[in-house]
Design an enzyme around this catalytic site. Structure first.
Site, PDB file in Angstrom:
ATOM      1  N   ILE A 302     -29.218  36.517 -16.641  1.00 49.08           N
ATOM      2  CA  ILE A 302     -30.359  36.992 -17.428  1.00 49.08           C
ATOM      3  C   ILE A 302     -29.931  37.952 -18.530  1.00 49.08           C
ATOM      4  CG2 ILE A 302     -32.044  36.680 -15.581  1.00 49.08           C
ATOM      5  CD1 ILE A 302     -31.786  39.655 -14.950  1.00 49.08           C
ATOM      6  N   GLY A 303     -28.633  38.169 -18.680  1.00 51.30           N
ATOM      7  CA  GLY A 303     -28.186  39.035 -19.762  1.00 51.30           C
ATOM      8  C   GLY A 303     -26.717  39.369 -19.634  1.00 51.30           C
ATOM      9  N   GLY A 305     -23.723  42.432 -21.013  1.00 51.46           N
ATOM     10  CA  GLY A 305     -23.581  43.782 -21.547  1.00 51.46           C
ATOM     11  C   GLY A 305     -22.200  44.013 -22.095  1.00 51.46           C
ATOM     12  N   GLY A 306     -21.867  45.303 -22.283  1.00 49.91           N
ATOM     13  CA  GLY A 306     -20.556  45.638 -22.813  1.00 49.91           C
ATOM     14  C   GLY A 306     -19.453  45.129 -21.891  1.00 49.91           C
ATOM     15  N   ASP A 424     -24.299  57.106 -22.923  1.00 50.40           N
ATOM     16  CA  ASP A 424     -24.654  55.839 -23.572  1.00 50.40           C
ATOM     17  C   ASP A 424     -26.163  55.605 -23.479  1.00 50.40           C
ATOM     18  OD1 ASP A 424     -24.377  53.513 -24.969  1.00 50.40           O
ATOM     19  OD2 ASP A 424     -23.476  52.351 -23.337  1.00 50.40           O
TER      20      ASP A 424
END
Length: 636
Positions: A302-303, A305-306, A424
């Site tokens: 679903i996604g 990231g870094g 962050d």
């Protein structure tokens, strides 16, 4: 002169302003061509013509502005391509030319701009290949070439960009392998997420498959899953780092000391209740996760990231969780491995309703993942960029999101010993549940604030949210998180990243004619009720205070959190007449960067003078005397 509704063309007489150092005409309705006579403004350091109606060619004489360090021509309708003469702008550190309808090949002279930190050319019609001399841009931190018609292989020379931390090559026609082993450090590109490359059907290799096969990227891992399962007890119990085992046992002991009813919840179930991961047979839970995600099939992703990808999994018990998985190649990169373990360590030690809950982890070189509560609405970043979801996030819900974020940071900075710095904070790292309540996530860069050390650090965070002092001091303090919070708070009110507004803050006088009501998200109806308007004014004022250039002048998150839940104040000035300059000028009752004494904090008289705000009831005379004395000795 940004956002001033200017229209018509620019007169060629502008060339007479030869001493001009900075010119910003962004977000107006200026049309026609950029006059070539602007090439005479040899002292220009910053030029921003973005968000207008310019057409025709970009004049090549702009390449004579050799003092320029910042150039933004984004969101216009130019024709042709980037003039090769731009290669003479060797002092440029930022070049923004996205959404310009530019075409043609990328000029090789871009490789001469060795001081560039940002090169953003996304959403145009550029074709051809990326010039190989782009590797000369050794200071580049952001390279945005997404949504163009570029072809060929991704040049290995990108591996020379040792400072690159944001890369967008998506939605082009690149082919061949993704060079994840480029440059003197082999993992230079290994950490860029899937969305850096997505939309290029001919690409293959990490993090994609070969184009000759339709097999899932995790097929080979699935073939070995039975072997992994046979050794899962070793994976979960024998090879987790000793520190994290100790932390897990500590948490377990705390939970087992709770009420008996709690013990029942923590008891293992037949199918392995993931929420009992700290004290039940890890093998069963691991099997459930493998089954629920079909061995981390990309369909459940679903996604990204870094580092790592996030998967949604429904367990046999019916509970839904989110899993962040570090892929094997990523786990071989020391930076990502440290971040992953750091996140597990931090989230094991902290608990707050506005910080994402970690339910467990598996740390093994061949299979590393973290298990979180599932946040149904996803990231704040995605919600604000979807028109329908942005409208659902009305003004009071937005204020609530800002409050939730402030409370989380207050807890990290003031209730944890030693304090924890997130490092962050961005709209990408704030997640929302089904009720649109917010939690702070992604603690991979978090660190403890050591009062006995200099707290020097490497640059970490998301571009556009990083406190400016980090670039030259490399010293991290809690005020770095405060700055990032200010950016997010403005982003929530505006519905977009406040990049242009951040630029204007360096020259506060330019904010005199910028009204707060004019920068709010236009997708929502203007705020009408007194309660909503008051909340928005307080949020905006606090956000701008968090963005002060001097870190010591920024409020603490404890102060921000308290002010967001403090009593409402009545506005005596019409809302449309409140300018950003008034909000910036307000010191929130702070003197020389220090927060007011408790009795003074109760009555912020500065709000009366600058914004026409007063408390719902008149202050007592003795409090008024204290405030008069306070203002007589303060300075803005």
């Amino acid at each position: 002169m940004s956002d001033c509704s200017l229209n018509g063309p620019i007169s060629s007489n502008i060339s007479h302003l030869t001493n001009l150092v900075s010119l910003s005409l962004a977000s107006n309705q200026i049309n026609g061509s950029i006059p070539s006579e602007m090439g005479n403004l040899k002292n220009l350091v910053s030029l921003d013509l973005s968000g207008n109606l310019f057409v025709d060619l970009i004049p090549s004489r702009l390449g004579q502005l050799t003092s320029l360090t910042f150039l933004d021509l984004s969101f216009n309708s130019f024709s042709d391509s980037i003039p090769p003469e731009f290669g003479g702008l060797t002092n440029l550190t930022e070049l923004h030319m996205s959404h310009c309808e530019l075409g043609g090949p990328l000029p090789p002279t871009l490789g001469h701009l060795t001081n560039l930190r940002i090169l953003y050319l996304g959403t145009n019609y550029f074709y051809g290949s990326i010039p190989s001399n782009i590797g000369n841009l050794s200071n580049l931190e952001l390279l945005g070439l997404g949504d163009n018609n570029l072809v060929g292989v991704i040049p290995s020379e990108i591996g020379n960009m040792m400072k690159l931390n944001i890369l967008d090559l998506s939605a082009n026609n690149f082919t061949g392998p993704i060079p994840y082993t480029l440059g003197p450090i082999p993992e230079t590109l290994a950490g860029f997420p899937l969305n850096s490359f997505i939309g290029n059907p001919g690409l293959y290799g990490y993090p994609f498959n070969s184009p000759t096969t339709s097999t899932s990227p995790f097929t080979q891992h699935r073939k070995n899953s039975n072997k992994v399962l046979r050794h899962v007890k070793i994976i979960l119990l024998s090879t987790i780092s000793p520190v994290l085992v100790s932390l897990a046992l500590l948490l377990l002991s705390r939970r087992l000391n709770g009420a008996k009813s709690k013990e029942a919840v923590l008891s293992p179930t037949k199918n392995g209740d993931l929420f009992s991961i700290w004290n039940f047979d890890g093998r069963v839970a691991f099997e459930d996760i493998i089954v629920a995600t079909e061995d981390f099939d990309i369909r459940y992703c679903i996604g990204t990231g870094g580092y790592g990808s996030v998967y949604k999994a429904q367990l046999p018990s019916g509970k839904v969780v989110a899993l962040k998985k570090l892929h094997r190649r990523e786990s071989e990169v020391p930076t990502f491995d440290r971040s992953f373990r750091n996140e597990a360590k931090m989230l094991t030690e902290i608990r707050h309703k506005n910080i994402v809950k970690l339910h467990g982890f598996c740390l093994h070189r061949q299979c590393m993942f973290l298990i979180y509560e599932y946040m149904e609405r996803g990231s704040l970043f995605c919600i604000l960029r979807d028109d329908a979801e942005a409208v659902e996030l009305d003004w009071m819900k937005r204020v609530n999101v800002i409050k939730n974020t402030a409370h989380a940071l207050c807890y990290l900075h003031h209730d944890c010993i030693p304090p924890i710095l997130h490092r962050d904070i961005s709209s990408n790292n704030i997640l929302l549940n089904s009720e649109l309540d917010a939690v702070v996530s992604d603690f991979g860069n978090a660190r403890l604030l050591d009062p006995d050390s200099s707290n020097h650090t490497t640059l970490a965070g998301t571009y556009g949210y990083i406190a400016p002092e980090l670039a030259y001091t490399m010293v991290v303090t809690e005020k770095c998180d405060v700055y990032s919070f200010g950016v997010v708070a403005l982003e929530v009110l505006m519905g977009r990243h406040p990049r242009e507004l951040l630029t204007l803050l360096s020259k506060p006088y330019s904010l005199q004619n910028v009204m707060l009501s004019d920068v709010l998200d236009t997708r929502l109806l203007p705020p009408r009720t007194r309660n909503v308007i008051q909340s928005i004014v307080v949020v905006a004022m606090l956000a701008l205070a968090c963005l002060r250039a001097k870190p010591k002048s920024r409020p603490t998150m404890k102060y921000v959190s308290q002010q967001l839940v403090a009593c409402q104040r009545q506005l005596l000035k019409p809302f449309p007449t409140i300018s950003l300059l008034e909000l910036v000028s307000s010191d929130l009752g702070m003197e020389n960067g220090r927060e007011p004494q408790p009795e003074i904090a109760l009555e912020l008289a500065k709000l009366n003078t600058d914004l026409g705000m007063e408390n719902e009831r008149e202050p007592h005379s003795e409090v008024s005397c204290h405030l008069d004395e306070f203002h007589g000795s303060s300075s803005n």
